[in-house]
Structure formats: C-alpha cells, structure tokens
Write a protein that holds these residues in place. Structure first.
Motif, PDB file in Angstrom:
ATOM      1  N   GLU D  18       0.844  -1.192   0.000  1.00 50.01           N
ATOM      2  CA  GLU D  18       0.000   0.000   0.000  1.00 50.01           C
ATOM      3  C   GLU D  18       0.883   1.247   0.000  1.00 50.01           C
ATOM      4  O   GLU D  18       1.913   1.294   0.650  1.00 50.01           O
ATOM      5  CB  GLU D  18      -0.921   0.014   1.232  1.00 50.01           C
ATOM      6  N   ALA D  19       0.475   2.242  -0.751  1.00 49.86           N
ATOM      7  CA  ALA D  19       1.184   3.519  -0.754  1.00 49.86           C
ATOM      8  C   ALA D  19       0.193   4.585  -0.302  1.00 49.86           C
ATOM      9  O   ALA D  19      -1.012   4.339  -0.225  1.00 49.86           O
ATOM     10  CB  ALA D  19       1.710   3.841  -2.146  1.00 49.86           C
ATOM     11  N   VAL D  20       0.693   5.782  -0.020  1.00 50.68           N
ATOM     12  CA  VAL D  20      -0.181   6.838   0.481  1.00 50.68           C
ATOM     13  C   VAL D  20      -0.396   7.885  -0.612  1.00 50.68           C
ATOM     14  O   VAL D  20       0.544   8.575  -1.008  1.00 50.68           O
ATOM     15  CB  VAL D  20       0.427   7.502   1.732  1.00 50.68           C
ATOM     16  N   LEU D  21      -1.616   7.989  -1.107  1.00 47.64           N
ATOM     17  CA  LEU D  21      -1.983   9.034  -2.057  1.00 47.64           C
ATOM     18  C   LEU D  21      -2.255  10.297  -1.246  1.00 47.64           C
ATOM     19  O   LEU D  21      -3.262  10.370  -0.539  1.00 47.64           O
ATOM     20  CB  LEU D  21      -3.236   8.605  -2.827  1.00 47.64           C
ATOM     21  N   CYS D  22      -1.356  11.283  -1.322  1.00 48.42           N
ATOM     22  CA  CYS D  22      -1.438  12.420  -0.394  1.00 48.42           C
ATOM     23  C   CYS D  22      -2.465  13.468  -0.824  1.00 48.42           C
ATOM     24  O   CYS D  22      -2.970  14.223   0.013  1.00 48.42           O
ATOM     25  CB  CYS D  22      -0.063  13.047  -0.227  1.00 48.42           C
ATOM     26  N   GLU D  23      -2.758  13.546  -2.100  1.00 46.56           N
ATOM     27  CA  GLU D  23      -3.777  14.480  -2.590  1.00 46.56           C
ATOM     28  C   GLU D  23      -5.085  14.220  -1.839  1.00 46.56           C
ATOM     29  O   GLU D  23      -5.535  13.078  -1.767  1.00 46.56           O
ATOM     30  CB  GLU D  23      -3.968  14.220  -4.078  1.00 46.56           C
ATOM     31  N   ARG D  40       6.153   1.263  13.422  1.00 47.51           N
ATOM     32  CA  ARG D  40       6.264  -0.135  13.000  1.00 47.51           C
ATOM     33  C   ARG D  40       7.576  -0.403  12.282  1.00 47.51           C
ATOM     34  O   ARG D  40       7.781  -1.489  11.764  1.00 47.51           O
ATOM     35  CB  ARG D  40       5.126  -0.472  12.033  1.00 47.51           C
ATOM     36  N   GLN D  41       8.403   0.625  12.138  1.00 45.14           N
ATOM     37  CA  GLN D  41       9.653   0.552  11.357  1.00 45.14           C
ATOM     38  C   GLN D  41       9.382   0.068   9.932  1.00 45.14           C
ATOM     39  O   GLN D  41      10.161  -0.661   9.337  1.00 45.14           O
ATOM     40  CB  GLN D  41      10.671  -0.348  12.045  1.00 45.14           C
ATOM     41  N   ALA D  42       8.247   0.531   9.403  1.00 42.37           N
ATOM     42  CA  ALA D  42       7.867   0.166   8.039  1.00 42.37           C
ATOM     43  C   ALA D  42       8.237   1.299   7.085  1.00 42.37           C
ATOM     44  O   ALA D  42       8.127   2.475   7.439  1.00 42.37           O
ATOM     45  CB  ALA D  42       6.367  -0.086   7.971  1.00 42.37           C
ATOM     46  N   SER D  43       8.682   0.948   5.910  1.00 42.99           N
ATOM     47  CA  SER D  43       8.911   1.941   4.868  1.00 42.99           C
ATOM     48  C   SER D  43       7.581   2.283   4.220  1.00 42.99           C
ATOM     49  O   SER D  43       6.623   1.511   4.289  1.00 42.99           O
ATOM     50  CB  SER D  43       9.878   1.400   3.813  1.00 42.99           C
ATOM     51  N   LEU D  44       7.520   3.462   3.583  1.00 37.19           N
ATOM     52  CA  LEU D  44       6.259   3.895   2.953  1.00 37.19           C
ATOM     53  C   LEU D  44       6.575   4.718   1.709  1.00 37.19           C
ATOM     54  O   LEU D  44       7.504   5.528   1.723  1.00 37.19           O
ATOM     55  CB  LEU D  44       5.452   4.781   3.901  1.00 37.19           C
ATOM     56  N   LEU D  45       5.774   4.540   0.679  1.00 38.27           N
ATOM     57  CA  LEU D  45       5.862   5.399  -0.508  1.00 38.27           C
ATOM     58  C   LEU D  45       4.720   6.411  -0.445  1.00 38.27           C
ATOM     59  O   LEU D  45       3.567   6.034  -0.219  1.00 38.27           O
ATOM     60  CB  LEU D  45       5.753   4.559  -1.786  1.00 38.27           C
ATOM     61  N   LEU D  46       5.044   7.685  -0.648  1.00 35.58           N
ATOM     62  CA  LEU D  46       4.007   8.727  -0.685  1.00 35.58           C
ATOM     63  C   LEU D  46       3.953   9.296  -2.098  1.00 35.58           C
ATOM     64  O   LEU D  46       4.982   9.693  -2.646  1.00 35.58           O
ATOM     65  CB  LEU D  46       4.317   9.858   0.294  1.00 35.58           C
ATOM     66  N   THR D  47       2.764   9.388  -2.679  1.00 31.32           N
ATOM     67  CA  THR D  47       2.633   9.956  -4.014  1.00 31.32           C
ATOM     68  C   THR D  47       1.775  11.211  -3.970  1.00 31.32           C
ATOM     69  O   THR D  47       1.031  11.432  -3.025  1.00 31.32           O
ATOM     70  CB  THR D  47       1.988   8.962  -4.996  1.00 31.32           C
ATOM     71  N   ARG D  48       1.890  12.039  -5.031  1.00 29.86           N
ATOM     72  CA  ARG D  48       1.131  13.292  -5.143  1.00 29.86           C
ATOM     73  C   ARG D  48       1.240  14.126  -3.865  1.00 29.86           C
ATOM     74  O   ARG D  48       0.249  14.652  -3.358  1.00 29.86           O
ATOM     75  CB  ARG D  48      -0.339  12.992  -5.452  1.00 29.86           C
ATOM     76  N   LEU D  49       2.490  14.237  -3.428  1.00 32.57           N
ATOM     77  CA  LEU D  49       2.792  15.023  -2.242  1.00 32.57           C
ATOM     78  C   LEU D  49       3.227  16.408  -2.714  1.00 32.57           C
ATOM     79  O   LEU D  49       4.279  16.557  -3.330  1.00 32.57           O
ATOM     80  CB  LEU D  49       3.923  14.323  -1.470  1.00 32.57           C
ATOM     81  N   SER D  50       2.420  17.419  -2.439  1.00 29.21           N
ATOM     82  CA  SER D  50       2.753  18.767  -2.921  1.00 29.21           C
ATOM     83  C   SER D  50       4.079  19.206  -2.321  1.00 29.21           C
ATOM     84  O   SER D  50       4.462  18.762  -1.230  1.00 29.21           O
ATOM     85  CB  SER D  50       1.649  19.737  -2.520  1.00 29.21           C
ATOM     86  N   LEU D  75       9.492   7.139   2.875  1.00 27.84           N
ATOM     87  CA  LEU D  75       9.870   7.023   4.281  1.00 27.84           C
ATOM     88  C   LEU D  75      10.732   5.776   4.357  1.00 27.84           C
ATOM     89  O   LEU D  75      10.240   4.657   4.218  1.00 27.84           O
ATOM     90  CB  LEU D  75       8.625   6.884   5.159  1.00 27.84           C
ATOM     91  N   ASN D  76      12.031   5.988   4.534  1.00 28.82           N
ATOM     92  CA  ASN D  76      12.995   4.893   4.385  1.00 28.82           C
ATOM     93  C   ASN D  76      13.301   4.204   5.716  1.00 28.82           C
ATOM     94  O   ASN D  76      14.051   4.704   6.530  1.00 28.82           O
ATOM     95  CB  ASN D  76      14.277   5.434   3.738  1.00 28.82           C
ATOM     96  N   ASN D  77      12.707   3.054   5.913  1.00 25.34           N
ATOM     97  CA  ASN D  77      13.064   2.194   7.029  1.00 25.34           C
ATOM     98  C   ASN D  77      13.624   0.887   6.476  1.00 25.34           C
ATOM     99  O   ASN D  77      13.340  -0.198   6.984  1.00 25.34           O
ATOM    100  CB  ASN D  77      11.844   1.934   7.919  1.00 25.34           C
ATOM    101  N   GLY D  78      14.415   1.038   5.421  1.00 28.04           N
ATOM    102  CA  GLY D  78      14.973  -0.140   4.758  1.00 28.04           C
ATOM    103  C   GLY D  78      14.230  -0.421   3.466  1.00 28.04           C
ATOM    104  O   GLY D  78      13.002  -0.503   3.450  1.00 28.04           O
ATOM    105  N   LEU D  79      14.990  -0.553   2.358  1.00 30.79           N
ATOM    106  CA  LEU D  79      14.371  -0.811   1.051  1.00 30.79           C
ATOM    107  C   LEU D  79      15.084  -1.986   0.401  1.00 30.79           C
ATOM    108  O   LEU D  79      16.221  -2.291   0.753  1.00 30.79           O
ATOM    109  CB  LEU D  79      14.514   0.428   0.151  1.00 30.79           C
ATOM    110  N   ASN D 110      10.411  -0.342  -5.096  1.00 29.01           N
ATOM    111  CA  ASN D 110      10.212  -1.785  -5.058  1.00 29.01           C
ATOM    112  C   ASN D 110      11.444  -2.557  -5.559  1.00 29.01           C
ATOM    113  O   ASN D 110      11.361  -3.757  -5.811  1.00 29.01           O
ATOM    114  CB  ASN D 110       8.994  -2.165  -5.887  1.00 29.01           C
ATOM    115  N   GLY D 111      12.568  -1.825  -5.732  1.00 26.87           N
ATOM    116  CA  GLY D 111      13.825  -2.523  -5.995  1.00 26.87           C
ATOM    117  C   GLY D 111      14.171  -2.706  -7.464  1.00 26.87           C
ATOM    118  O   GLY D 111      15.047  -3.495  -7.805  1.00 26.87           O
ATOM    119  N   LEU D 112      13.500  -1.955  -8.335  1.00 29.43           N
ATOM    120  CA  LEU D 112      13.709  -2.158  -9.752  1.00 29.43           C
ATOM    121  C   LEU D 112      14.137  -0.843 -10.405  1.00 29.43           C
ATOM    122  O   LEU D 112      13.437   0.158 -10.319  1.00 29.43           O
ATOM    123  CB  LEU D 112      12.404  -2.644 -10.380  1.00 29.43           C
TER     124      LEU D 112
END
Lengths: 220, 220, 220, 220, 220, 220, 220, 220
Positions: D18-23, D40-50, D75-79, D110-112
C-alpha cells in the motif's frame, strides 16, 4: 537521462518547424531547450509562455524576443525576411485577440506578415459585410471566434477562400471552454470550413503555411 | 387505479392549455385520455403522436384531426376562430420543417395563423437578408435550426423582434442530437435570444402565445 | 408554402456548389428538390441518401446516377470534365471506406479524380512508410480514420502536404461515435492538421477543392 | 476515533505494498500516517505530495527522502536492493516527465531500476524507430503520453512487449484533462495495449511489478 | 482499388496475429478478406461477426468455424495445439458471458485453454471468496464486469495475479454503455489493475497473451 | 461450465432477495435460471423481461405469472401473505407508470401492497397539494418522475416522510435518458431526498423494504 | 429589498430544519442570516463555511461554534440533548473524512451521536469483514467513498441495514469530481442502495434522520 | 491595428444596445472602449467587471458608476428616465442574487425599475404561493435559480406571465456549473418557459426588454 530530443528536421520534412509548447513544462525545462537551440544557432518559437516564465527566460537569453499579448517568444538566431501576404486573420470579438496574435506571431516567425481584422462578430453583421471585398481577396482566412462561433459558417458562406476555424475558450455557461464554438466550426452548414483545436492559434498558422501554394510561398 | 388527472384549468391559470405528449405513452393510455376529453366535450392537442398511433386512434375517434408532417393531432370539440398574425416561424433548412410544423399546429390550435418562412440558413445569407423587411415587421419570431444553429445569433442581430430559438436534433457527428444548435442559441453573441428544448416546437409556440400583448391576443 | 430556397449561386460565391444532405429529409422533399433542379437543368450532388430512398428516387429521375458504397447520387445535367489529381485520400481501415468514397464522389462531381489508398492504419506502420514517396508527392491529403485516429498525427509528421482529417464513427466502447478519433485529429502533436466533422467526407472534399491553388484548379 | 487503518499485509497478499496518495489529505493526516509507519519501522511510498507538504513533513521525519520532479517521497526504514531491469518507461514529450518519474520512483521503491526514454512522440517518428532494437528487447514498456496519445497504438504495433499506457492530462482544448489520450489507449487499433488511469504513473508501475515473471522478480 | 492490405507479419512483430473486426464492414468486404486468407492458407480470427453475416459467410467458406455465443468465427487453416493454462477468466454476471467468450475464443485460437469462472459479482461476496485458492493460483486473470464494476478493485485487493479488467456495456441508466464500469476499473483503489476498452474481450486476451512469461508460453 | 451461481441466501443476509435482471440475458439463460429455481422450489422475481421473452418463458413455466405493464414476472413457488401499507408510490406523469409498476410489483412480491398515486406533476401543483393529507401520512414515498424531475424537491419540501426518488428516462432533447431528472433528485434544494438509478423501480422498492421499521415489517 | 426569507417551519413540516449552505454566499449575507436567527433565538446549522468566513463570523457571533474538519458551524441558541445511536458512518479512505464529518455534525446538531468507522475501503477487504458484526447491527449506514466507490455495492451485499451512499469528489483522472463513485452507487449490483449528491454529507444525514423509525427517534 | 469596432446602431436595429462583456478582456482593452464611448458621449453598460478592474477603471473615468453586487458598471453620458414596471425578478435563493442584480442593473440602464423578489425556492413552497397575487400581476417574470432549478416549472405552472428562466451555476456535485438547472428550465413540464444561458442575467433582461409590448414600453 536526456529529457529532450528535438526534431530539428521537422521543417524540412513537413514544411513547418517544431515549436515549443511551454504550458506543462518547468522553467528549467524551457531554459534547457533554449540553451540547446542556441548551441546549434537555431531559432525557436515558444508558445503559451506565461508572463512569469517569459521574464525569467529573458534574463538568461538576450536573443529571446517576447510578445506579451500572445504569450509567445522567439529565440532569434536569424529569421526569414518578411513577405506581405494577401491572407487574413479575422476575429469575432476583442476577447479573441490573444489567440489571433498567437497565429500572427507564428506566421511572422515563418516570414509572413498577415494582418488581423478585429471584431467582426455576427451580432453586427455589417461589420462583416462591410469588408466583403477585402475578405474575398484572401485565398486563406484564419477565423477566430468563441461563444457560439457563428462567424465560421457565415464567413464561409460569403467568401471563396478557405476558412480555417479557431474556436476559442471565451464564453461562459454552456459555451465555457469552447466546445460550442468548436461544434459550430465542425457542423457549419457552409461547406469547406476546416477546424483546429480550441485556442490553437499556432496550429491554424501552421495549417495556413502548409496550404499556401508553392509559387506564392517561394515569393516570400 | 386512476392513471390520469388532467389539468383542465391550466389554460385559465397559465394562458396555455395542457396538451398530451404522446411519446412514452401506450396507445391505450392515449385512447383513455381522448375518451375522457370527449366526455367533457373538451378539445385536446396531441404532440409526438407516431403515425401508427395516429392511425389507430383515428379509427376510434372520428373528431380526431391528424397532421402527418408534424406528428400532431387535434381532438376537435370546438376551436377558437383563426386570427392572422404578424408573427413568424423561420427555419434554417428543410430538415427542420417537422419541428416548425409542430409549432405552427400548436398556434393554429390556439387560434393563431403564423406562416413558416422556410430554408433561411446562413450558408446563403441572402436568403435571410432578402426578407429583412418581412422579418423586421414581426414582433415575435420562432427560429428553428439544427446543425450549428448560426441562424439564432445572426437573426437576432438583424431584427427588433424577440427570437425564440428552437434547436433541432438535425445534424451528425458533433451536432448529433442538437446540443451544438442549443449551445449556439444559449450563447448567442446577439442579446435577447431565448431558447426552448431541442425539437420543442410545441414549447416555442406556447412561449409565443404567452408573450403576445394582451390587446393583440384579444383580437383573435 | 415554399419549403426550399436553393442557393444556386453558392459555387460562384464560395467555389463549392450546394449539395443536398438527404438525412433528415423525406423522400418527398428530396424528389421535390430534384424536380426543381431538373427544371433549371442544374446538376446536383446528393449525400447520405439511404439505399431505400436511392431506389425510390431512381425510378422517377432517369438522370440520377447512384453510388451505393458512398450512399451518394448525382443528378446529372452535365458535369465538368475529369482531371487527374496528385492529391490523395488515405484510409486507416476498410470500415472507413464509405466515408472515403463520399469524399471521392464529391471530388469526382467537381471534376477531380483523386485515388483512395486504403488500409494504412498505424498498427502496421510499414503500410504507411512503404508509401512515403507517393504520400510525399501529394500537396493535399484527406485522411480518414476511426477508433483512436492515430493516423492523423503520424501522417502529418511524415509529409509536407496538408492533412485534412476526417474522423469516422467506426469504433466501440469509448471510441463509439467518433469522438476519440476527432479528439486525436484536433490535438495531434504534429502541427498543421485540420479537421472536419465526424464522417464528413463531403466536407473534406469541399475543403480540398477550396485549398487547391488557382493555377492547378484551372488545369482541370 | 481512529482515522487510518493501514493495510500492512497488502504486499504479501497482492504483491504490491500500500502507498499513500497524499492528494486530498491534510498535512496532519499525512504526518500521522508517517508516525504510525515509523513506529512499526515500516517503509512507505508517498505519491502526489505537494512541494509545500513535502517540506513540512521533511522537517519532522528525517528518514523521509523527497523527489521533487515526481512529487513523491519515501519514508525509508529499509528498502530492497536495486536490480537493473530490461523493462522501459517511454514518454511522448517532456511535459510527461512528472508522471514518468512517478512510475520510476515507484519501481525504485520496489527494488527495480527502470530507465526512462524521453521525448519519443510520433510527430517525429524517427525518434521512435531509431530505438526499435532497444524497445524490442523490453518485455514490458510503460508508455506515457498526453494530447492525442498516438504513441500507444504506434508503439504497440512495433514491439512484442506489453504496452502499459499511462495517458496524461497534458493538452488543452479537447485534450484537456487527458480524456483524448485515454481514449486513444483504450481504442488503440494495435491489440494488447492495456491502460491505467490518467496521470497514474504509480498504478502503471504496480501493474509492471505484477506482470513480471516470477523468476525475473526473484532475481532482484 | 485494393481495399485491404493485411498485416500478415503482425504475429511475428508483436506476438499477436491481426484479427478481423467485422463490425462496420460489409459482408462483401469480409468475404473478400476470407478469400485472401484462404489463398495464403492463413488462419484468421473474426470478431463481432453478426449471426446473419456468420451464416452468409459459412455458406461460402467451409473451413469457417463459428461460435455463436461470442459472435466470433475462425477460418481454420491450421491452428496451434491447445495447452491448458493456469490463467482465468472471471465474470461478474451472466450478462457478461458474451464478452468473456470472446476473450476465451481468442485465447483458444492462439492455443491456450483458459476456463471461465462465471457469476462472481460482489453482491454475494462469498461467490468470490469461496474461490480464493483457485483465484490466487492464477498469474493472470481477465475480469469481466458491467454495471458498477466493483469486481475489479475487490478482486485486485485479494490476489497476487495481474487483473486485466474488461468493463462491459451491460447496465442501464447511468451505467448504460459501460462508462461507470470502465471508470471503476481505471480508478480502482487496489493498485495494479489494467483496463482495456468496453466490451473488448479480444483485446484482453491479446494482452494476456503478451503478458505470459516466455517460458510458460513456449510450453504451449 | 456453470453459468449461474445464484445468491440464494441474499434475503437472509441483506433483507432483500436476489432478483433476475433479464435485460442482457438470452432467453436460454433466463429459462435455465427458472429451471434451477423450480428445482429448489424457490420463488423468483424477474425484471425487465421483454414481452417476447415473457411469452416464450410462460410456455415452459406454468407457475410464471407475468405482468405486462411493468415487464416483470414472478415464478411463484409460494409468496408471503399481502399486507396493506401506509407507504405510497407517486408519479409525475402517465409515462412514468411502467417504472412505478416495477416498484409496485417488487413490493407485492415481498408481501406489501403499496398504492400508486398517478399524475402528480408540478405543472398543476393542485394535483399535489390536494393530496397533502394522504401524502403526509406516508412514512416512505417512492416518487417517480422524468423530464425535469421537479416533483422530487417539491414533494420533499411538503412532507415528513422519506422521498425515494426514481428518475425516469422519459423526456427528449436535454432530458433524454433521464440525466436531468436524476440531477434534479440529487441536487434537490429540499433536504433528505435519496435517489436510485434512472428507471430503477426495482431498486426503489428494495430500498423501501430495507427502510421499513422492524415492527411495521413484522406486521405484514 | 429583503434578501432572505427563512423557512422557520421546515422542521415541523418535513422533520428536518433548514440549514445554511454558505458556499456561494458573501460573508455579509451569512452574517445577516445569523443576526436574524439570533433575533428569533433560533439555532442554525451552517455548512460549507470556508475557514476564512468562519473566523470572520466567529468574531461577531459569540454563540457560533465552529468545527474546522467539516467546515460547518452551529449558531447555538439551544440544541436537543444528545442520544447515542446504533446507526453508523463508514468511510472508504481518510480523504473522505471531511464529508463524513459534515454528516456527523449534522446528526449531532439534531441530537444524534453517530460514530464514524474510518478507512474501510475494499482494497483491503478484511477492514470491512472484520467489522461485520458491528455493521450488521446498524439499521442505517451512511457510506462515504470516492474514487471507484466499490464500498457501496460490497457493503450493501453484506448487511441488512439501509446503505445511504455519499460519493465524494476524491479521485483524479476519470474519477475527478466524483462521477465514477456516484455511478457506482447508482448502479450498484446489490439492491437497496440509495444515493445523495457528491460530497453531500449534510443530505445523507438529513435522509438518515427522516428514515429513523418514529419510536427510536422519540427516544432521543 | 484597430481592436474594437463598436456596434453603435445595435439599439436602433435590435432594440437593445450593445454592452461590454468584460470577462476575457484586459483592463487596457476595457479602458480603450470606455475612452471611445466618452468621445462619442455615448453611455455604456459593462458586465462581469471584476472588482479589481472596476476600481482601476473608476480612477480614470469619473462618469463610471459601479455596482459591486452585480459586478456591473455604467458609463453615464445620459440615461433614460426611470419607469416603474409591473414585471418581476424572482430568485430561488440568496446565492442567486448576483445574477438577479445583473438583470436588474441592465433593466435600470434601459430605464426600467423592476423589483427583485428574493428567496422563493420550492423547498418552502409557501414562499412562492404567498406571493401568488403579486406574481400573477406580472406579464413578464425573470426567474433565477441554481441547483435543481425546480422554481422554473413550478412558477410557470402557477402564473399567466412569461417565465424567462436564468439557470445559475450555484450548486455542487452533479449541479456544479448549472447544467442541471439549465436542463430543468429546458425540459420543464409546464409549457411556455424560455431559457437563457447559465448566469446570463444580462441576456434575460435584454429578452424582457424585447418582449415588452410596444404600448407599454412607450409609457416609460
């Protein structure tokens, strides 16, 4: 990563040079394109260049010639000599002037001086019929109109020349955005009207350039 | 269950009698309405009556007078005497005649004889300007046009009378269904155009009746 | 009441003769127009003439020449001699042939023999690039395409001639009715494309006639 | 009241996290999500972040890595370690770069590592055909284009790989908002094009990840 | 004039053979294509072939194998051997079967036997969750749904495989024509859904074929 | 392949039994569903069953009870006893009766006898105000209206009961297809109106059943 | 000129008091309404009150209680005592909270405390199924969702209570403005969903109040 | 180049003087028009003049009389004496006042004092029925309404006078932009409603002026 791959041979291939549509590009992207063009000593036409971007670019590129009323600019590394033309640009109202100027600047950039006949909307039909002789002498006419776009069929029913219709986004309510004027151009009861996209003065000028008879164009 | 509750006092209340829009009704429903009207010895106008339904109803109701070209019929239990009018119905093309006839039949039903001036589309502007004197004498004009609907702004820019615009669904491509002609009526650059729904000749006639000055109407 | 007022001087005034759009007219109306034309010994082009109406009219008018594939007919009271042209009609797929034929028949009626290059859709780009020499020799090209209409920008990016885009209503889902193909023509990234209404082969041909340089046209 | 219930198991369940659509979210809402993820020490991708929200969040979260050109952040908690890919992202014009970068950032997250081949619009077809070898080697291609979107059918007619079309909202007049480009993708005459929502670079990247053969993905 | 220029090398170039979309073509045009194919001893897939046209063509071409439920036919001049696949076709309701069958027939024509799991609409969610193991084993799923198209996001949120969404035109009121289902596919909150045009079972099958990992496909 | 997986527990789960929307299904598919239902001795409601399909099915299933005016049928394997209700169905015009009957038949199938008050359109406001006492006694009212749908806000501004608006596709021009009536229901200035899809009499009845207070429903 | 004529008896007549939709009104107009209300010692609910207007009004009216997250305010001249309710508000995502809060504030103003269950979108179906017991106990549920709006049919297929769908304008591309989510609500395959206008949390709350069984409501 | 060609004889020709629609014009263009008018000592009406432009123009033209609430201004070089009228302007809600004031200012400019009856929306029908005597005395009524526009058919069903409907862009969700209110005006079930463009108070006033019986107008 290379972000731009300019189509420098488009003029040779299609008769019309590539131009830079600045809307949707960052000022950094535009500057990078201008730098590449200067490096090649190539001239460039820029359209839909906001006044803010215009100012910022002008500071960095002394050979950039801006034209506020049309939101265009020319990176001048040599341009063709100007020829006077018997073609015309006709507008329905004064709100259509910006789009008309975009067409005119595109033609000037390509070496053709085409006058604008302003404010010929059909609400006062005499404004159109008074100029019938002038209009009839033009082999190609760019007609610019918003709102209901009745100028397109009326003009095309009066003259022999090709009518290149440019619907504009001027208008409110159902006419907002230019869909009614575009519809009027496309479903005009007078045959032979051709249309370009809403507010696309640049495209209308390119079409006019391509339609120009070979002999006439060489006279430029 | 009673399916219909006719608004017999509408004429008295609003100046225009209720009519029966037959589209969407079964023949059985239409016949039932006609029977109720005959029982009250009331006249009725039927619009958008398909030719098939027309034929079927005519067999049962001998006082039903059909008009094919407009797909209307009148259940005649007495109608007002006809008065000649200085108002006009103007059409852009011959495809618009059906809607023009619907307007004309509605006016005839209400005692007013309004002539149709056909085929005045702007593609041949002389067809309109040739009749300028006639058009200028009319205090109220129903203009019927499909496709790009340029007749509406052009006519309204030429005459003093009210232009009641009836866009028609004639046209194809972007004009299909009449949205472009409607848009043209609503965003006409000439002020004072009013519009009714697409193909609504009946509504235009009702509007004309309501706009008619009291003195003139009493002359009927 | 006179239902038609034909614009007999349109050719002289605008360079393209009035034609009869039969869609939306009753067979009676069409016959009445044909009779008027014969009385004046004038030729007439009829477009969008359904096969049923075609057959009915042909019985009454022996000088009516029908063309099934384009649903057009010509009332022949003398036509201009045919000139071969270096212009082209190009189609994306075989479903676009009817519209292409309407354009071709209109040009033939006006004395110009323009060939159709069929089935050049971009899905197999080689079908287009194989003919580049031929395409590049044409000063004017009518391009006919439905579905996504990618033929318009691709062709315009390859050749010098004017591309007159005729979007067709071929397609389903989002492409149904031709709006996507029209959008593709109007927003083509290659400059100089002009568009006519969806399925309007007749209009494209009229535009081509008007664009033709004076010298070339007199050669007909 | 708990405003968020994050779907932490989505990657395991569907292969894409899951990613976070910030709009549409307030900065407070975004910060609250980031705090939960860090807990949770989880990484997160945020999109459409002004850019404004980006700056505000960066002050509070030192492990937030922003990417301006795509308006995304991680949000980098390891990739995952980066693997080079033979897949490609192709754009029609430089205005499409933001959306292309959103796709690229999602893939990087996602490592690519998938390169962007910019400015391949069909107006200058050589820009596409010049890279045919490169394009043909890619099993999956994300194609990003606005305006008339002709890149989608042309590309799909040239290569064996899957074309994931991302229409963009770049364009004006009828192309405004991306509906024409989307229509072009969906009704492309070349079979096998699939489309995601307008401007949805993130979704295209997710689709690419899901389409990747198991063996290839494990190589990351 | 040659009306068709078949793209015989499309399979080799793009991995999917050209098929004949019969909608919009006359029976004569279809027969002419079939004759050309037989002359080359090439097999052909025909889609959207009306039952009437199917019957007429079958009389002339004995190697034409019709499939009524999908309105497709195959001109059989040799087909690949059938391989069983772990991919799936899933439908929301029984009204979606025709489109699902078009996808299935296209896959069969290309040598792949993909089963249809019918009637999994979200109104009875157990119909979907009951089959979760089966659904999760499929690397690629074609999902076919009309009306509100909620099957697309729900399915994509449950499984790892790619969801190729085919919106159908089933539905009435606001859902008529399939725009709501298409919108649902494109704006699905679950990432990784890709969409093809409304009712485009053929296109979904082509996309599935192109997405299939090389190793798996060679196993056919 | 099993084409149908009926949701036999829907009534228990959601309070409303699954019904069969016949539009978009072949007669064979409908018969197969009826056979399955008879096998389980389950009753079934069929909606949007064309008169042709109705006749064909009736021949095979003797316990199928058809209702022409609503294009519905009931496969009767036992139905709940009828209870009279204080709820109401109100229609604007006689063209709305078919949709009103679909609602009524759905309610009857579920054991509730709800009367239809016909022809209450706002053009003759007295038709509505005359029945104010009756209308005010109903806790739930299904209002059925096409064209401009003004019945919805006017009714909701007069009574305490919930107004469930069913816009119908009756109307022409801009009202064609029911979008204007739907818009009227959704943007009604009187608070508390809820809407279902255009022409969805079935859905309105289901909503009414779900809204019914538990105590009242048990009284059936 | 008197600009406002407040409908003080609406609560008595329809069960729901008039509220003030502030969007489209000037701050002066709003203040004038507040002053009139205070003069009558009447309470008032204000919706869509921009934060700027909120601040300006708060300075003048000390009994105005603002709620930022929902952009509502209450002019408090006495409110009903709060009752806890077994009804629910459910949202698909955190972007839908503003609309959910508008519904909640409207209910609080009318004396009903209804909790919000946030972030139940179908992408992670477990978020919904985990709460099935809670959801099933609610006789009435306001469901708030944007994008593809799949929450509406999924929820309605799982529970017995009425689902009042509030589509939101959250989403981009084809989902922009909320038309897809609205379409999803109206064409939901699960029967019994009713819808209000896009972003209309206020209207959903009014509908919930009107649907509440008499006995339960008197308990407040 | 001359940018404006004012239609000074429009009043004489059509009965309504040309006005200046300022939206879409630069302040420089507006000032230039004002200067030309002053030079001719002609009065002028300016509509849609933003407050910023209003202030800037007022500094230069001392005879410019601004009216903030309607965003109109009058360049006063002599105006007709005011006559009181029995016509009316009626609004549905206070958000419609700006458009109503535009109509009123246009009428005042033409010498006619027409009162505004505010806040007559159908949610509280008594607000309309209370004024029935007043409303019935008016031969012409301009009705201004946004949202669902039910005021148009209800009013037209109650009174004898002509109803000139001005839909406004007030509303959100499906009503945003005024299309629903416009649809309501055009498809009103009460005959005789005529419509002008969304928010076009100016056009409605022009129409009212043109409809006024000659005798009554001379009485001014």
């Amino acid at each position: 990563m290379q972000e731009f791959e300019f189509d420098w041979h488009r003029q040779q291939r299609t008769g019309v040079a590539e131009a830079v549509l600045c809307e949707g590009k960052t000022v950094e992207q535009i500057k990078s394109i201008l730098a590449q063009a200067n490096q090649r000593q190539a001239s460039l036409l820029l359209t839909r260049l906001s006044l803010a971007a215009m100012r910022e670019c002008s500071e960095n590129f002394t050979n950039l010639e801006s034209h506020d009323a049309s939101e265009t600019a020319v990176l001048n590394n040599g341009l063709p000599a100007l020829a006077v033309s018997d073609c015309l640009i006709v507008t329905a109202g004064s709100s259509d002037m910006k789009v008309a100027h975009e067409a005119r600047q595109t033609l000037l950039y390509n070496g053709l001086d085409v006058p604008i006949i302003a404010d010929c909307g059909v609400a006062g039909l005499w404004r159109l019929t008074d100029k019938l002789e002038l209009l009839n002498a033009a082999p190609l006419i760019i007609a610019v109109a918003g709102m209901e776009g009745a100028l397109f069929p009326v003009l095309a029913g009066l003259v022999k020349g090709v009518v290149i219709a440019v619907p504009t986004s001027n208008g409110y309510g159902v006419a907002q955005g230019g869909k009614v004027a575009l519809g009027s151009a496309l479903s005009a009861c007078s045959p032979g009207v051709v249309a370009v996209n809403i507010d696309n003065g640049f495209g209308a000028a390119c079409a006019m350039l391509k339609m120009m008879p070979v002999t006439r164009r060489s006279a430029q």
